[in-house]
Motif scaffolding. Sequence first.
Motif, mmCIF file in Angstrom:
data_model
loop_
_atom_site.group_PDB
_atom_site.id
_atom_site.type_symbol
_atom_site.label_atom_id
_atom_site.label_comp_id
_atom_site.label_asym_id
_atom_site.label_seq_id
_atom_site.Cartn_x
_atom_site.Cartn_y
_atom_site.Cartn_z
ATOM 1 N N LEU A 1 0.807 -1.221 0.000
ATOM 2 C CA LEU A 1 0.000 0.000 0.000
ATOM 3 C C LEU A 1 0.839 1.270 0.000
ATOM 4 C CD1 LEU A 1 -2.971 -0.832 2.395
ATOM 5 C CD2 LEU A 1 -3.054 -0.437 -0.061
ATOM 6 N N GLU A 2 2.063 1.169 0.467
ATOM 7 C CA GLU A 2 2.906 2.361 0.535
ATOM 8 C C GLU A 2 3.076 3.008 -0.834
ATOM 9 O OE1 GLU A 2 5.152 5.330 2.278
ATOM 10 O OE2 GLU A 2 3.897 3.791 3.208
ATOM 11 N N LEU A 3 2.882 2.241 -1.897
ATOM 12 C CA LEU A 3 3.011 2.825 -3.233
ATOM 13 C C LEU A 3 1.996 3.941 -3.461
ATOM 14 C CD1 LEU A 3 0.719 1.976 -5.642
ATOM 15 C CD2 LEU A 3 1.606 -0.272 -5.109
ATOM 16 N N LEU A 4 0.878 3.906 -2.707
ATOM 17 C CA LEU A 4 -0.163 4.913 -2.897
ATOM 18 C C LEU A 4 0.226 6.274 -2.351
ATOM 19 C CD1 LEU A 4 -3.274 2.713 -2.121
ATOM 20 C CD2 LEU A 4 -2.512 3.514 -4.356
ATOM 21 N N ARG A 5 1.343 6.353 -1.654
ATOM 22 C CA ARG A 5 1.844 7.666 -1.253
ATOM 23 C C ARG A 5 2.449 8.398 -2.443
ATOM 24 N NH1 ARG A 5 0.856 8.439 3.877
ATOM 25 N NH2 ARG A 5 0.989 6.722 5.353
ATOM 26 N N ASN A 6 2.523 7.664 -3.577
ATOM 27 C CA ASN A 6 2.874 8.303 -4.845
ATOM 28 C C ASN A 6 4.228 9.010 -4.789
ATOM 29 O OD1 ASN A 6 2.361 8.672 -7.495
ATOM 30 N ND2 ASN A 6 0.879 10.318 -7.237
ATOM 31 N N LYS A 7 5.227 8.300 -4.296
ATOM 32 C CA LYS A 7 6.556 8.892 -4.198
ATOM 33 C C LYS A 7 7.136 9.130 -5.595
ATOM 34 C CE LYS A 7 7.606 6.802 0.276
ATOM 35 N NZ LYS A 7 8.460 5.861 1.018
ATOM 36 N N GLU A 8 7.896 10.174 -5.704
ATOM 37 C CA GLU A 8 8.503 10.554 -6.966
ATOM 38 C C GLU A 8 9.405 9.422 -7.473
ATOM 39 O OE1 GLU A 8 8.911 13.138 -10.127
ATOM 40 O OE2 GLU A 8 7.741 13.503 -8.301
ATOM 41 N N GLY A 9 9.152 8.977 -8.699
ATOM 42 C CA GLY A 9 10.003 7.971 -9.302
ATOM 43 C C GLY A 9 9.734 6.549 -8.863
ATOM 44 N N ASP A 10 8.715 6.300 -8.060
ATOM 45 C CA ASP A 10 8.402 4.942 -7.619
ATOM 46 C C ASP A 10 7.902 4.144 -8.813
ATOM 47 O OD1 ASP A 10 7.322 2.608 -6.535
ATOM 48 O OD2 ASP A 10 6.673 3.606 -4.706
ATOM 49 N N PRO A 11 8.624 3.089 -9.238
ATOM 50 C CA PRO A 11 8.228 2.343 -10.442
ATOM 51 C C PRO A 11 6.913 1.591 -10.266
ATOM 52 C CG PRO A 11 10.012 1.203 -9.302
ATOM 53 C CD PRO A 11 9.851 2.537 -8.630
ATOM 54 N N ARG A 12 6.460 1.454 -9.024
ATOM 55 C CA ARG A 12 5.204 0.725 -8.811
ATOM 56 C C ARG A 12 3.992 1.534 -9.252
ATOM 57 N NH1 ARG A 12 5.880 -0.548 -2.560
ATOM 58 N NH2 ARG A 12 6.379 1.689 -2.693
ATOM 59 N N ILE A 13 4.126 2.861 -9.289
ATOM 60 C CA ILE A 13 2.997 3.706 -9.672
ATOM 61 C C ILE A 13 2.616 3.474 -11.143
ATOM 62 C CG2 ILE A 13 2.181 6.065 -9.970
ATOM 63 C CD1 ILE A 13 2.197 5.164 -7.095
ATOM 64 N N PRO A 14 3.546 3.636 -12.091
ATOM 65 C CA PRO A 14 3.166 3.347 -13.489
ATOM 66 C C PRO A 14 2.802 1.880 -13.691
ATOM 67 C CG PRO A 14 5.527 3.814 -13.310
ATOM 68 C CD PRO A 14 4.915 4.201 -12.010
ATOM 69 N N ALA A 15 3.410 0.980 -12.912
ATOM 70 C CA ALA A 15 3.065 -0.439 -13.044
ATOM 71 C C ALA A 15 1.626 -0.690 -12.604
ATOM 72 C CB ALA A 15 4.029 -1.292 -12.216
ATOM 73 N N TYR A 16 1.208 -0.020 -11.540
ATOM 74 C CA TYR A 16 -0.170 -0.173 -11.067
ATOM 75 C C TYR A 16 -1.140 0.417 -12.083
ATOM 76 C CZ TYR A 16 -4.086 -0.187 -7.721
ATOM 77 O OH TYR A 16 -5.282 -0.407 -7.086
ATOM 78 N N ARG A 17 -0.776 1.582 -12.633
ATOM 79 C CA ARG A 17 -1.633 2.207 -13.638
ATOM 80 C C ARG A 17 -1.781 1.285 -14.853
ATOM 81 N NH1 ARG A 17 0.586 6.650 -13.570
ATOM 82 N NH2 ARG A 17 -0.978 7.971 -12.529
ATOM 83 N N THR A 18 -0.677 0.686 -15.277
ATOM 84 C CA THR A 18 -0.724 -0.250 -16.406
ATOM 85 C C THR A 18 -1.573 -1.467 -16.076
ATOM 86 O OG1 THR A 18 1.454 0.442 -17.196
ATOM 87 C CG2 THR A 18 0.679 -1.727 -17.913
ATOM 88 N N TYR A 19 -1.444 -1.954 -14.843
ATOM 89 C CA TYR A 19 -2.226 -3.116 -14.409
ATOM 90 C C TYR A 19 -3.723 -2.833 -14.521
ATOM 91 C CZ TYR A 19 -4.448 -6.346 -11.113
ATOM 92 O OH TYR A 19 -5.287 -7.258 -10.521
ATOM 93 N N VAL A 20 -4.168 -1.695 -13.991
ATOM 94 C CA VAL A 20 -5.595 -1.356 -14.049
ATOM 95 C C VAL A 20 -6.036 -1.212 -15.505
ATOM 96 C CG1 VAL A 20 -7.388 0.279 -13.360
ATOM 97 C CG2 VAL A 20 -5.491 -0.215 -11.802
ATOM 98 N N THR A 21 -5.214 -0.560 -16.306
ATOM 99 C CA THR A 21 -5.547 -0.383 -17.722
ATOM 100 C C THR A 21 -5.755 -1.724 -18.409
ATOM 101 O OG1 THR A 21 -4.353 1.724 -17.905
ATOM 102 C CG2 THR A 21 -4.702 0.487 -19.940
ATOM 103 N N GLU A 22 -4.838 -2.649 -18.182
ATOM 104 C CA GLU A 22 -4.928 -3.956 -18.846
ATOM 105 C C GLU A 22 -6.145 -4.743 -18.368
ATOM 106 O OE1 GLU A 22 -3.055 -4.971 -21.413
ATOM 107 O OE2 GLU A 22 -2.281 -2.921 -21.287
ATOM 108 N N ILE A 23 -6.452 -4.658 -17.074
ATOM 109 C CA ILE A 23 -7.636 -5.346 -16.542
ATOM 110 C C ILE A 23 -8.901 -4.822 -17.223
ATOM 111 C CG2 ILE A 23 -9.101 -5.619 -14.491
ATOM 112 C CD1 ILE A 23 -6.634 -7.367 -14.394
ATOM 113 N N MET A 24 -9.011 -3.507 -17.368
ATOM 114 C CA MET A 24 -10.219 -2.925 -17.958
ATOM 115 C C MET A 24 -10.279 -3.161 -19.469
ATOM 116 S SD MET A 24 -11.559 -2.079 -15.225
ATOM 117 C CE MET A 24 -13.113 -1.382 -15.829
#
Length: 425
Positions: free
Chosen positions: A196-219
């Motif tokens: 869950l710490e990824l949701l703090r949206n830290k600068e440069g955290d690679p999990r943020i774009p990965a999560y965005r891609t994950y949601v995109t692919e699911i939808m």
Amino acid sequence: MNPIPSLLASVVLSTAVLAHASQAQDTGLPPLTPDDLQFSASNMDTSVDPGEDFYRYASGKWLDRVERPEDKARWDIFTIIGERLIKQLAIVAETAGETSADAPKGSNTQLVGDFYKAYMNVEAMEAAGIEPVRAELDRIDEIHSLEDLTRFMAEQASTSGPALFAIFAPSADPQDSKHFAIFSAGPSFAVEDHHLELLRNKEGDPRIPAYRTYVTEIMKIEGYSEEESDRIADITLRIESALYEGMLTPEEGNDPRNRYGKLGFDEVQAQVPEFDLDAYFRIVGFDIPETVYLFEPRALPVLSKLLKETPLDDLKDYAAFRVINKYKQFLTPAFEEPVKDFNLVLTGARQDRPRQEHMYDLLKENLGQPASKLFVETYYSDETRAEVLDMVERIHAKFRERVETRDWLSEDTRAEALKKIDSFY
């Protein structure tokens, strides 16, 4: 260190090892070896002074010899035993599937076996696509107000669907464990708690774009266009990041004083007037409580702000993603690839295992009791049971002896500790 968790951990681990060792040859699984961290002097590095580095002394040669499998984020005794449990339960489920047609309806074999056959019927899942959840998605389309959204949230909560926006649940009352109390446990998220710490949206955290891609692919698999899927991914990140701001930090959460504040029901409702708690509790089937414990004391005001400021259509799109994400394991296998890709970024390992081994968590969550009974019948011989019970009793007796002989304990503390020990089973 708290001795009770340590005692439990050693009992669980030793029990598992005994069961695996006694039944390995009967199931086709290879026996445990020193590489699997079964005790062996060949795993020790006796050239090291144990007083200087006991970890290296106890397992240095194992560390030098054994490499972490590429598809695993970590590799230690609990991972090794866990992997073996997954394979064993897959064998149990497959065996049940072979005989479930002739098993009495409602029996453990019928329940687990039919679940196994349905989950393994990939052709049927591919043919159905996302149609099994179409009715839920249609109901989301029919939401026209926050009152409708509240009803949908409650209906999902009462049928083991996704816990949307807020969780209200019963648990033992910390002031009187003989009774239950209602807790406001905060929101749930589409990612697991330890990420869950990824949701703090830290600068440069690679999990943020990965999560965005994950949601995109699911939808996209659900049938949305790429543009719409990207939009829902942005909505998801925005909503979950806002909700996460209302969660206690790990440091705050470790202080029980922050977890067990209590307010009257009307006071709780006043924190989130956009959310009809009375209707929610009625639909879920809970009596209206006089008081509610706030396990996440900042969550409801944050939710109130979110509900006021977020367009209803965005809330609906987020709810649609959460429904699909919740049930994706029962839908088309096309959802497996985005999960593997996301796991690679989250853990450094792209977990890829046979389909029947994916059932482990599903069986624990949905058919825990019948699956466990079949597991015990398969892997625990009478000899193993006797060995485990004897081991537990010896650990228990030694633990009691230690409490009885610690001169730093006051007599009152010792008496209370012995009461706890005697009630442990």
